[in-house]
Design an enzyme around this catalytic site. Structure first.
Site, short mmCIF file in Angstrom:
data_model
loop_
_atom_site.label_atom_id
_atom_site.label_comp_id
_atom_site.label_asym_id
_atom_site.label_seq_id
_atom_site.Cartn_x
_atom_site.Cartn_y
_atom_site.Cartn_z
N PRO A 2 -92.61 69.74 -44.98
CA PRO A 2 -92.17 68.46 -45.53
C PRO A 2 -90.76 68.56 -46.12
O PRO A 2 -90.43 69.55 -46.78
CB PRO A 2 -93.21 68.18 -46.62
CG PRO A 2 -94.40 68.98 -46.24
CD PRO A 2 -93.88 70.20 -45.57
N GLU A 3 -89.94 67.55 -45.87
CA GLU A 3 -88.59 67.54 -46.41
C GLU A 3 -88.59 66.86 -47.77
O GLU A 3 -89.61 66.34 -48.23
CB GLU A 3 -87.64 66.88 -45.42
CG GLU A 3 -87.69 67.56 -44.05
CD GLU A 3 -86.48 67.27 -43.17
OE1 GLU A 3 -85.42 66.90 -43.69
OE2 GLU A 3 -86.61 67.45 -41.94
N LYS A 52 -87.65 70.53 -52.39
CA LYS A 52 -88.98 70.66 -51.79
C LYS A 52 -90.02 71.15 -52.80
O LYS A 52 -91.13 71.52 -52.41
CB LYS A 52 -88.91 71.61 -50.59
CG LYS A 52 -87.98 71.11 -49.49
CD LYS A 52 -87.93 72.06 -48.31
CE LYS A 52 -86.97 71.56 -47.24
NZ LYS A 52 -86.93 72.44 -46.05
N ARG A 254 -84.47 77.57 -36.78
CA ARG A 254 -84.93 76.23 -36.38
C ARG A 254 -84.05 75.77 -35.21
O ARG A 254 -83.05 76.40 -34.86
CB ARG A 254 -84.82 75.24 -37.55
CG ARG A 254 -85.48 75.70 -38.84
CD ARG A 254 -86.98 75.83 -38.72
NE ARG A 254 -87.62 74.55 -38.54
CZ ARG A 254 -87.93 73.72 -39.53
NH1 ARG A 254 -87.65 74.04 -40.78
NH2 ARG A 254 -88.55 72.58 -39.28
#
Length: 281
Positions: A2-3, A52, A254
């Protein structure tokens, strides 16, 4: 993972559900059982997000620190508490609402001083009113690394994940392999403003979407689009604005997507410290 926008959304929801109320706390899984007994029937004050990281503030100076990692999530149910799943690390409940936390790498009871130690390791959060973009700019000027790598470093800027990294760089016209210390101050201001705007839009319930609904896609991109039209470049094959093929390559563990027309590189790859032989760049 989750960002930051998701964590801020959880903080708002938890404050609405529990703020100022006496809350039952338990740990069906058992890994938070001792801490849950200390919190049970205490008054929940508020929740705050920083990047976060989520913090629950309780009476008596106690703070619960949660980081959801890749697999953690909060599950909310309205009405009397249902039978818990054995995987629930922490349950918060009243007669009206139950929130179950499942799968986080971090769920710990700390003091305000302990929370401050966590915050000292983090860069400014674009979603917070107290964020100082000048501090991020100073960090970027000190570092000889690709800007796309720096944006995922939570010590530099908090809360930005891979979706917002890809989309903000595209909308700012900045190639992810540009060295962070080679950005102009005007470019940085544009990137900060764009990142903040996209993440604030993501505070609305539902999935992340960065595309301006008033903007029509290029014909070549429209032919490639899936049922949802949420992103300019993230997980796409064709640039939504110019119709050129996107390049995909790994960065910081990523995936990056870049349009070399809309995001000209302007600097040599060697300056960014990237392997020149990498075929995907």
């Amino acid at each position: 993972m989750p960002e930051g926008n998701t964590i801020h959304r959880f903080a708002r929801s938890h404050t609405r559900d529990f703020g100022g109320r006496t809350v039952r706390v338990s740990s069906p899984q058992g890994r938070f059982a001792v801490e849950a007994r200390r919190l049970d029937r205490r008054r929940f004050l508020r929740a705050e997000a920083f990047g976060k990281h989520l913090f629950h503030f309780w009476e008596g100076g106690l703070v619960v620190h949660v980081h959801l990692g890749m697999a953690g999530w909060f599950y909310r149910r309205v009405g009397p508490p249902p039978e818990p799943k054995p995987s629930v690390r922490m349950r918060l409940s009243t007669r009206e609402v139950t929130v179950d936390l499942i799968g986080p790498p971090t769920c710990e009871l700390i003091t305000v001083a302990g929370m401050q130690a966590v915050l000292e390791r983090l860069g400014p959060d674009p979603l917070r009113a107290d964020a100082d973009p000048a501090r991020v700019w100073a960090e970027l000027r000190r570092r000889r690394r690709p800007i796309g790598d720096a944006l995922l470093d939570q010590r530099v800027i908090s809360g930005v994940g891979n979706i917002y990294r890809n989309e903000a760089l595209f909308l700012s016209g900045i190639h992810p392999l540009r060295r962070s210390d080679r950005l102009g101050q005007g470019e940085w201001r544009e990137l900060w403003t764009t990142t903040s705007r996209l993440m604030r839009r993501g505070l609305r319930p539902g999935s992340i979407a960065t595309v301006d609904p008033r903007e029509r896609p290029h014909a070549a991109a429209a032919a490639e689009r899936k049922a949802r039209d949420d992103f300019y470049v993230y997980q796409e094959r064709v640039c939504r604005r110019c119709g050129n093929a996107l390049r995909e390559f790994p960065l910081s563990g990523r995936r990056m997507w870049v349009c070399r027309s809309c995001q000209p590189y302007r600097r040599s790859r060697r300056e960014a410290g990237i392997d020149l032989a990498h075929p995907a760049v």
